[in-house]
Motif scaffolding. Structure first.
Motif, PDB file in Angstrom:
ATOM      1  N   ALA A  61       0.734  -1.270   0.292  1.00 30.80           N
ATOM      2  CA  ALA A  61       0.114  -0.004   0.021  1.00 30.80           C
ATOM      3  C   ALA A  61       0.955   1.439  -0.156  1.00 30.80           C
ATOM      4  O   ALA A  61       0.502   2.247  -0.809  1.00 30.80           O
ATOM      5  N   ILE A  62       1.953   1.120   0.925  1.00 26.58           N
ATOM      6  CA  ILE A  62       2.870   2.298   0.733  1.00 26.58           C
ATOM      7  C   ILE A  62       3.479   2.806  -0.516  1.00 26.58           C
ATOM      8  O   ILE A  62       3.636   3.714  -1.158  1.00 26.58           O
ATOM      9  N   ILE A  63       3.894   1.523  -1.043  1.00 28.47           N
ATOM     10  CA  ILE A  63       4.723   1.802  -2.342  1.00 28.47           C
ATOM     11  C   ILE A  63       3.767   2.242  -3.604  1.00 28.47           C
ATOM     12  O   ILE A  63       3.953   3.011  -4.400  1.00 28.47           O
ATOM     13  N   GLU A  64       2.373   1.599  -3.644  1.00 28.55           N
ATOM     14  CA  GLU A  64       1.381   2.129  -4.606  1.00 28.55           C
ATOM     15  C   GLU A  64       1.198   3.352  -4.495  1.00 28.55           C
ATOM     16  O   GLU A  64       0.941   4.126  -5.275  1.00 28.55           O
ATOM     17  N   LYS A  65       1.052   4.079  -3.057  1.00 27.88           N
ATOM     18  CA  LYS A  65       0.706   5.366  -2.781  1.00 27.88           C
ATOM     19  C   LYS A  65       2.058   6.132  -3.351  1.00 27.88           C
ATOM     20  O   LYS A  65       1.547   7.381  -4.017  1.00 27.88           O
ATOM     21  N   PHE A  66       3.194   5.344  -3.051  1.00 26.48           N
ATOM     22  CA  PHE A  66       4.339   6.405  -3.687  1.00 26.48           C
ATOM     23  C   PHE A  66       4.332   6.625  -5.225  1.00 26.48           C
ATOM     24  O   PHE A  66       4.511   7.537  -5.670  1.00 26.48           O
ATOM     25  N   ILE A  67       4.023   5.641  -5.724  1.00 29.44           N
ATOM     26  CA  ILE A  67       3.860   5.634  -7.085  1.00 29.44           C
ATOM     27  C   ILE A  67       2.893   6.664  -7.673  1.00 29.44           C
ATOM     28  O   ILE A  67       3.200   7.537  -8.526  1.00 29.44           O
ATOM     29  N   THR A  68       1.719   6.614  -6.968  1.00 24.94           N
ATOM     30  CA  THR A  68       0.657   7.599  -7.493  1.00 24.94           C
ATOM     31  C   THR A  68       1.073   9.227  -7.080  1.00 24.94           C
ATOM     32  O   THR A  68       1.197  10.108  -7.781  1.00 24.94           O
ATOM     33  N   THR A  69       1.546   9.143  -5.769  1.00 26.99           N
ATOM     34  CA  THR A  69       2.098  10.434  -5.350  1.00 26.99           C
ATOM     35  C   THR A  69       3.262  11.352  -6.127  1.00 26.99           C
ATOM     36  O   THR A  69       3.231  12.404  -6.497  1.00 26.99           O
ATOM     37  N   GLU A  70       4.220  10.234  -6.503  1.00 21.90           N
ATOM     38  CA  GLU A  70       5.329  10.713  -7.270  1.00 21.90           C
ATOM     39  C   GLU A  70       5.037  10.641  -8.908  1.00 21.90           C
ATOM     40  O   GLU A  70       5.932  11.087  -9.700  1.00 21.90           O
ATOM     41  N   GLN A  71       4.026  10.439  -9.262  1.00 24.54           N
ATOM     42  CA  GLN A  71       3.635  10.112 -10.469  1.00 24.54           C
ATOM     43  C   GLN A  71       4.633   9.387 -11.229  1.00 24.54           C
ATOM     44  O   GLN A  71       5.042   9.906 -12.652  1.00 24.54           O
ATOM     45  N   LEU A  72       5.086   8.129 -10.909  1.00 19.09           N
ATOM     46  CA  LEU A  72       6.057   7.563 -11.527  1.00 19.09           C
ATOM     47  C   LEU A  72       5.368   7.006 -12.998  1.00 19.09           C
ATOM     48  O   LEU A  72       4.167   6.552 -12.666  1.00 19.09           O
ATOM     49  N   GLU A  73       6.127   6.909 -13.904  1.00 12.74           N
ATOM     50  CA  GLU A  73       5.636   6.333 -15.355  1.00 12.74           C
ATOM     51  C   GLU A  73       6.288   5.290 -15.766  1.00 12.74           C
ATOM     52  O   GLU A  73       7.369   5.168 -15.469  1.00 12.74           O
TER      53      GLU A  73
ATOM     54  N   SER B 280      13.865   7.773  -0.513  1.00 16.57           N
ATOM     55  CA  SER B 280      12.738   8.183   0.201  1.00 16.57           C
ATOM     56  C   SER B 280      11.716   6.618   0.184  1.00 16.57           C
ATOM     57  O   SER B 280      11.357   6.526   1.206  1.00 16.57           O
ATOM     58  N   LEU B 281      11.845   6.088  -0.838  1.00 14.37           N
ATOM     59  CA  LEU B 281      10.864   4.804  -0.829  1.00 14.37           C
ATOM     60  C   LEU B 281      11.550   3.612   0.043  1.00 14.37           C
ATOM     61  O   LEU B 281      10.875   2.998   0.799  1.00 14.37           O
ATOM     62  N   ILE B 282      12.700   3.386   0.156  1.00 12.11           N
ATOM     63  CA  ILE B 282      13.255   2.391   0.912  1.00 12.11           C
ATOM     64  C   ILE B 282      12.829   2.931   2.428  1.00 12.11           C
ATOM     65  O   ILE B 282      12.747   2.203   3.134  1.00 12.11           O
ATOM     66  N   SER B 283      13.282   4.135   2.819  1.00  9.02           N
ATOM     67  CA  SER B 283      13.168   4.626   4.115  1.00  9.02           C
ATOM     68  C   SER B 283      11.597   4.525   4.633  1.00  9.02           C
ATOM     69  O   SER B 283      11.337   4.238   5.793  1.00  9.02           O
ATOM     70  N   ALA B 284      10.830   4.935   3.759  1.00  8.39           N
ATOM     71  CA  ALA B 284       9.132   4.752   4.024  1.00  8.39           C
ATOM     72  C   ALA B 284       8.743   3.252   4.338  1.00  8.39           C
ATOM     73  O   ALA B 284       8.080   2.880   5.136  1.00  8.39           O
TER      74      ALA B 284
ATOM     75  N   ASN C 208      11.194   0.284   4.499  1.00  8.27           N
ATOM     76  CA  ASN C 208      11.897  -0.340   5.541  1.00  8.27           C
ATOM     77  C   ASN C 208      13.304   0.521   5.835  1.00  8.27           C
ATOM     78  O   ASN C 208      14.317   0.553   5.101  1.00  8.27           O
ATOM     79  N   PRO C 209      13.151   1.138   7.066  1.00  2.91           N
ATOM     80  CA  PRO C 209      14.361   1.959   7.299  1.00  2.91           C
ATOM     81  C   PRO C 209      15.564   1.595   7.497  1.00  2.91           C
ATOM     82  O   PRO C 209      16.658   2.079   7.306  1.00  2.91           O
ATOM     83  N   LYS C 210      15.739   0.164   7.820  1.00  2.00           N
ATOM     84  CA  LYS C 210      16.963  -0.581   8.054  1.00  2.00           C
ATOM     85  C   LYS C 210      17.296  -1.442   6.677  1.00  2.00           C
ATOM     86  O   LYS C 210      18.111  -2.374   6.722  1.00  2.00           O
ATOM     87  N   GLY C 211      16.620  -1.402   5.676  1.00  2.00           N
ATOM     88  CA  GLY C 211      16.861  -1.876   4.340  1.00  2.00           C
ATOM     89  C   GLY C 211      18.275  -1.547   3.750  1.00  2.00           C
ATOM     90  O   GLY C 211      18.477  -0.233   3.829  1.00  2.00           O
ATOM     91  N   LYS C 212      18.984  -2.493   3.187  1.00  2.00           N
ATOM     92  CA  LYS C 212      20.387  -2.309   2.482  1.00  2.00           C
ATOM     93  C   LYS C 212      20.235  -2.965   1.313  1.00  2.00           C
ATOM     94  O   LYS C 212      19.590  -3.887   0.962  1.00  2.00           O
ATOM     95  N   ASP C 213      21.179  -2.201   0.423  1.00  2.00           N
ATOM     96  CA  ASP C 213      21.220  -2.934  -0.984  1.00  2.00           C
ATOM     97  C   ASP C 213      21.982  -4.368  -0.675  1.00  2.00           C
ATOM     98  O   ASP C 213      22.933  -4.259   0.124  1.00  2.00           O
ATOM     99  N   LYS C 214      21.592  -4.913  -1.639  1.00  2.00           N
ATOM    100  CA  LYS C 214      22.444  -6.242  -1.582  1.00  2.00           C
ATOM    101  C   LYS C 214      23.112  -6.265  -3.086  1.00  2.00           C
ATOM    102  O   LYS C 214      22.551  -6.562  -4.067  1.00  2.00           O
ATOM    103  N   SER C 215      24.444  -6.024  -2.932  1.00  5.26           N
ATOM    104  CA  SER C 215      25.196  -6.075  -4.116  1.00  5.26           C
ATOM    105  C   SER C 215      25.549  -7.502  -4.680  1.00  5.26           C
ATOM    106  O   SER C 215      25.406  -8.337  -4.012  1.00  5.26           O
ATOM    107  N   LEU C 216      25.812  -7.366  -5.966  1.00  2.90           N
ATOM    108  CA  LEU C 216      25.983  -8.777  -6.451  1.00  2.90           C
ATOM    109  C   LEU C 216      27.301  -9.468  -6.103  1.00  2.90           C
ATOM    110  O   LEU C 216      27.142 -10.542  -6.002  1.00  2.90           O
ATOM    111  N   GLN C 217      28.240  -8.684  -6.014  1.00  4.88           N
ATOM    112  CA  GLN C 217      29.518  -9.416  -5.444  1.00  4.88           C
ATOM    113  C   GLN C 217      29.269  -9.997  -3.995  1.00  4.88           C
ATOM    114  O   GLN C 217      29.780 -10.961  -3.924  1.00  4.88           O
ATOM    115  N   LYS C 218      28.770  -9.211  -3.328  1.00  5.56           N
ATOM    116  CA  LYS C 218      28.696  -9.775  -1.894  1.00  5.56           C
ATOM    117  C   LYS C 218      27.510 -11.042  -1.893  1.00  5.56           C
ATOM    118  O   LYS C 218      27.812 -12.134  -1.353  1.00  5.56           O
TER     119      LYS C 218
END
Length: 157
Positions: free
Chosen positions: A29-41, A131-135, A137-147
């Motif tokens: 729900a948060i992600i879909e609201k973000f898509i609408t609010t930010e007018q992502l195409e 902004s989306l990641i913090s909304a 999952n504030p503790k979310g981190k990237d998973k790099s391919l090498q790691k």
């Protein structure tokens, strides 16, 4: 008295297990609201696609990065539970170095028979990405391919 102590210990253990993490429907729900609010195409295709890192947002949304400044919000056609817990992600692309909605898919090395098809691709700016990641999952981190590849190799040994 002994029962009271045991009961209190059990309640403290259960309270420690409880968390204030969002459920997948709440994240969606948060992600879909973000898509609408930010007018992502949505885009149908990304040219010169070379996966650098990724972040799982929910069982249906993830962010794929090709560089620190280029990221894409990807919606999967259906829930893909393995992605939330996998240290690695693989991309199946019908055309090399191109990612296409409706044709390509992602999957985990542990469950390579079950591919999660991509339904939508939204380009994100660096600010939108953070902004989306913090909304969600504030503790979310990237998973790099090498790691991720190193972790997969370590688990094989």
């Amino acid at each position: 008295m002994k029962r009271v102590v045991i009961l209190m210990a059990m309640l403290l253990a259960l309270a420690g297990c409880a968390s204030n993490r969002l459920s997948d429907p709440e994240k969606t729900a948060i992600i879909e609201k973000f898509i609408t609010t930010e007018q992502l195409e949505a885009r149908n295709t990304i040219s010169a696609f070379d996966l650098d890192s990724w972040t799982s947002l929910s069982d249906q949304y993830l962010i794929l990065r090709t560089s620190p400044f280029r990221s894409y919000l990807v919606k999967l056609t259906m829930r893909c539970n393995d992605i939330n817990y996998s240290p690695a992600l693989l991309v199946y692309s019908r055309i090399p170095n191109t990612l296409s909605a409706g044709f390509d898919s992602v999957f985990t090395p542990d469950n390579h028979r079950f591919k999660c098809n991509i339904s939508r691709i939204y380009p994100l700016s660096k600010a939108q990405n953070k902004s989306l990641i913090s909304a969600v999952n504030p503790k979310g981190k990237d998973k790099s391919l090498q790691k991720a590849q190193e972790e997969a190799e370590d688990s094989k040994e």
